[in-house]
Design a protein around this motif. Structure first.
Motif, short mmCIF file in Angstrom:
data_model
loop_
_atom_site.label_atom_id
_atom_site.label_comp_id
_atom_site.label_asym_id
_atom_site.label_seq_id
_atom_site.Cartn_x
_atom_site.Cartn_y
_atom_site.Cartn_z
N VAL A 1 -48.09 -1.70 -34.70
CA VAL A 1 -49.24 -1.80 -35.59
C VAL A 1 -50.24 -2.78 -34.96
N GLY A 2 -51.35 -2.24 -34.50
CA GLY A 2 -52.38 -3.06 -33.88
C GLY A 2 -52.65 -2.66 -32.45
N GLY A 3 -53.92 -2.39 -32.14
CA GLY A 3 -54.30 -1.90 -30.82
C GLY A 3 -55.10 -2.91 -30.02
N GLY A 4 -54.72 -4.19 -30.10
CA GLY A 4 -55.31 -5.20 -29.24
C GLY A 4 -54.41 -5.48 -28.05
N TYR A 5 -54.60 -6.66 -27.41
CA TYR A 5 -53.80 -6.98 -26.23
C TYR A 5 -52.31 -6.96 -26.53
N THR A 6 -51.90 -7.58 -27.64
CA THR A 6 -50.47 -7.64 -27.95
C THR A 6 -49.89 -6.25 -28.11
N GLY A 7 -50.54 -5.42 -28.92
CA GLY A 7 -50.02 -4.09 -29.17
C GLY A 7 -50.06 -3.20 -27.94
N LEU A 8 -51.15 -3.24 -27.20
CA LEU A 8 -51.29 -2.35 -26.04
C LEU A 8 -50.38 -2.79 -24.90
N SER A 9 -50.27 -4.11 -24.68
CA SER A 9 -49.37 -4.58 -23.63
C SER A 9 -47.92 -4.28 -24.00
N SER A 10 -47.56 -4.46 -25.28
CA SER A 10 -46.22 -4.10 -25.73
C SER A 10 -45.95 -2.61 -25.50
N ALA A 11 -46.92 -1.79 -25.87
CA ALA A 11 -46.75 -0.35 -25.70
C ALA A 11 -46.53 0.02 -24.25
N LEU A 12 -47.34 -0.56 -23.38
CA LEU A 12 -47.22 -0.25 -21.95
C LEU A 12 -45.86 -0.68 -21.41
N HIS A 13 -45.45 -1.90 -21.71
CA HIS A 13 -44.17 -2.38 -21.20
C HIS A 13 -42.99 -1.59 -21.76
N LEU A 14 -43.05 -1.22 -23.03
CA LEU A 14 -41.97 -0.43 -23.63
C LEU A 14 -41.92 0.98 -23.06
N ALA A 15 -43.09 1.58 -22.86
CA ALA A 15 -43.12 2.93 -22.28
C ALA A 15 -42.60 2.91 -20.86
N GLU A 16 -42.94 1.88 -20.11
CA GLU A 16 -42.44 1.78 -18.74
C GLU A 16 -40.93 1.56 -18.71
N ALA A 17 -40.37 1.05 -19.83
CA ALA A 17 -38.92 0.89 -19.94
C ALA A 17 -38.24 2.17 -20.40
N LEU B 1 -39.03 4.05 -23.32
CA LEU B 1 -39.01 4.31 -24.76
C LEU B 1 -40.25 5.10 -25.17
N SER B 2 -40.11 5.88 -26.23
CA SER B 2 -41.26 6.58 -26.82
C SER B 2 -41.94 5.63 -27.79
N VAL B 3 -43.29 5.57 -27.70
CA VAL B 3 -44.04 4.55 -28.42
C VAL B 3 -45.24 5.17 -29.12
N VAL B 4 -45.49 4.74 -30.36
CA VAL B 4 -46.69 5.10 -31.11
C VAL B 4 -47.43 3.81 -31.45
N VAL B 5 -48.75 3.81 -31.20
CA VAL B 5 -49.61 2.70 -31.58
C VAL B 5 -50.53 3.15 -32.70
N VAL C 1 -47.67 6.71 -24.02
CA VAL C 1 -47.85 6.16 -25.37
C VAL C 1 -48.79 7.04 -26.17
N ARG C 2 -48.43 7.31 -27.41
CA ARG C 2 -49.32 8.04 -28.32
C ARG C 2 -50.12 7.03 -29.14
N ILE C 3 -51.43 7.10 -29.03
CA ILE C 3 -52.31 6.15 -29.72
C ILE C 3 -53.06 6.88 -30.82
N PHE C 4 -53.01 6.33 -32.02
CA PHE C 4 -53.76 6.86 -33.15
C PHE C 4 -54.76 5.80 -33.61
N GLU C 5 -56.04 6.15 -33.58
CA GLU C 5 -57.09 5.25 -34.03
C GLU C 5 -57.51 5.64 -35.45
N THR C 6 -58.38 4.83 -36.03
CA THR C 6 -58.83 5.00 -37.43
C THR C 6 -57.65 5.35 -38.33
N SER C 7 -56.57 4.60 -38.16
CA SER C 7 -55.32 4.86 -38.89
C SER C 7 -54.80 3.54 -39.46
#
Length: 440
Positions: free
Chosen positions: A46-62, A64-68, A213-219
């Motif tokens: 939940v959240g598409g700033g640095y924390t969320g996007l960096s988490s998503a990238l690192h988890l996907a590279e590990a 895992l399937s990730v939704v932001v 990573v699957r990213i959903f905006e305006t959500s």
């Protein structure tokens, strides 16, 4: 009333980045779909700033399937509006941290801070993110006693942490680099730097999407429940069910998670950007292309942009509504630093919401075995939030060394919790801003 104000909608246009110089010079536009229907993933963020996007990238590279899920656009919040400074160390100095947590954990926190700068460089290099990185932050001291203490601290870092990138400057040296009468000394940190923060966020988002990573905006997330080892996050039009959830909301958490809200307080800050000043005048005002942050409690921070404009942040307010005229509001501290720019044309002015904690150190916390949160970077979040993504990735996959170091800080709640944190902020800011004005 203030307590019912929704910071996701109070000051900005839905689904659009703030009208800033950053948005005007963004490297790309995003148009990810809104969440509709039910989807599943290993991790929901939940959240598409640095924390969320960096988490998503690192988890996907590990693997895992990730939704932001982002309420507006990725990089919409503080990640796309801040001063862009990539500083060394933690928000608190190492001497304070040594007293707070002991020398061993203080050393670990210093090393993690150095890692955070390295991660920014690695992200920029690996993913070819065009975000105008430039080296150097000049920390300018507005009182002689602060300048003396700052010089001693630079020596402490060199002797005890092996950090030799600081150059101590006396009053004449600072004024040779900075055309302001306000400062009595300072330290130039050559190991720090500054970036175009929105382009950094957009670049990390592009890398995360490329990693799957699957990213959903305006959500906008309306709530979540955690039952039977599965988290279900809901929006107005859909839901995500996942084994793990990451809360990466920072100052825009609202009422989503009261346990975090009691320890993390949103505050507003404001930035203006002048008309183009030309290369020669820009260099005369701030030599060498460095960023500057001063020692006032209500901090002034500024730098030149790539098109030779002055980007200047400063000023404080005692409400969550932005001032009606941000350019004129920030012009006051601008004139105190650069009197010669009193009549300069201001082309952009915007506000944003960051978040602080009582200890001015970030809150890393496990809310449940499968729910983690990182926020409250207290104005030191560009590099630290990018690092948080790696640490969250490690925590989710069972390798939580760095996450544990931050969690051991045991950030307390604000007295009175979320209900009283704002009145206390007003009292504190009134006192410290008065000290700034009186020069004490």
């Amino acid at each position: 009333m203030l307590k019912s104000l929704d910071l996701l909608t109070a000051n900005d246009r839905p689904g659009q980045h703030a009208t800033s110089w950053y948005a005007a010079t963004a490297s790309r536009r995003t148009d990810h779909p809104s969440l509709a229907g039910a989807v599943s993933a290993d991790v929901v963020i939940v959240g598409g700033g640095y924390t969320g996007l960096s988490s998503a990238l690192h988890l996907a590279e590990a693997g895992l399937s990730v939704v932001v899920l982002e309420a507006h656009r990725i990089g919409w919040g503080a990640s796309g509006r801040n001063g862009g400074q990539v500083g060394s160390g933690q928000r608190l100095d190492q001497i304070t941290l040594e007293d707070m947590v002991g020398k061993s954990d203080a050393r670990l926190l210093w090393d993690l801070a150095e890692d955070s700068k390295a991660i920014v460089h690695a992200l920029i290099g690996k993913h070819q993110i065009d975000c105008d990185y430039r080296p150097g932050i000049l920390y300018a001291d507005h009182r002689p006693d602060i300048a003396r203490d700052h010089a001693a601290y630079a020596d402490h870092l060199a002797r005890h942490y092996g950090y030799h990138d600081n150059e101590v400057l006396d009053r004449d040296s600072v004024r040779a680099r900075l055309a302001s009468p306000l400062y009595h000394g300072g330290v130039l940190d050559k190991g720090a730097g500054h970036v175009h923060p929105l382009n950094l966020a957009l670049g990390i988002g592009r890398a995360a999407e490329a990693a799957g990573v699957r990213i959903f905006e305006t959500s906008t997330v309306t709530g979540y429940r955690n039952e039977g080892g599965k988290v279900t996050v809901t929006t107005a039009a859909g839901s995500v069910t996942a084994g793990h959830m990451v809360l990466a909301c920072n100052g825009y958490l609202g009422k989503l998670e009261p346990k975090v809200a009691a320890k993390v307080m949103p505050i507003n800050n404001f930035i203006i950007v002048t008309e183009p000043l030309g290369a020669e005048r820009a260099e005369a005002l701030i030599a060498g292309g460095v960023a500057v942050a001063d020692s006032k409690f209500v901090i002034n921070y500024f730098r030149m942009t790539r098109d030779h404009r002055l980007l200047f942040g400063g000023g404080e307010t005692y409400g969550y509504r932005f001032p009606a005229n941000i350019p004129e509001f920030v012009r006051r501290p601008l004139k105190s630093v650069f009197p010669q720019l009193g009549d300069v044309r201001i082309d952009y002015g915007w506000g944003g919401t960051l978040a602080i904690t009582p200890k001015r150190m970030p809150l890393f916390t496990r809310l449940a075995p499968n729910v983690v949160s990182a926020s409250g970077y207290s104005g030191h979040g560009v590099a630290m939030a990018c690092l948080a993504g790696r640490l969250i990735g490690e925590a989710v996959t069972g390798r939580a060394g760095g996450f544990d170091v931050f969690e051991r800080l045991r950030i307390p709640s604000f007295p009175g919790g979320a209900r009283m944190r704002f009145p206390l902020l007003v009292a504190a800011m009134t006192w410290f801003s008065l000290r700034d004005r009186l020069g004490i």
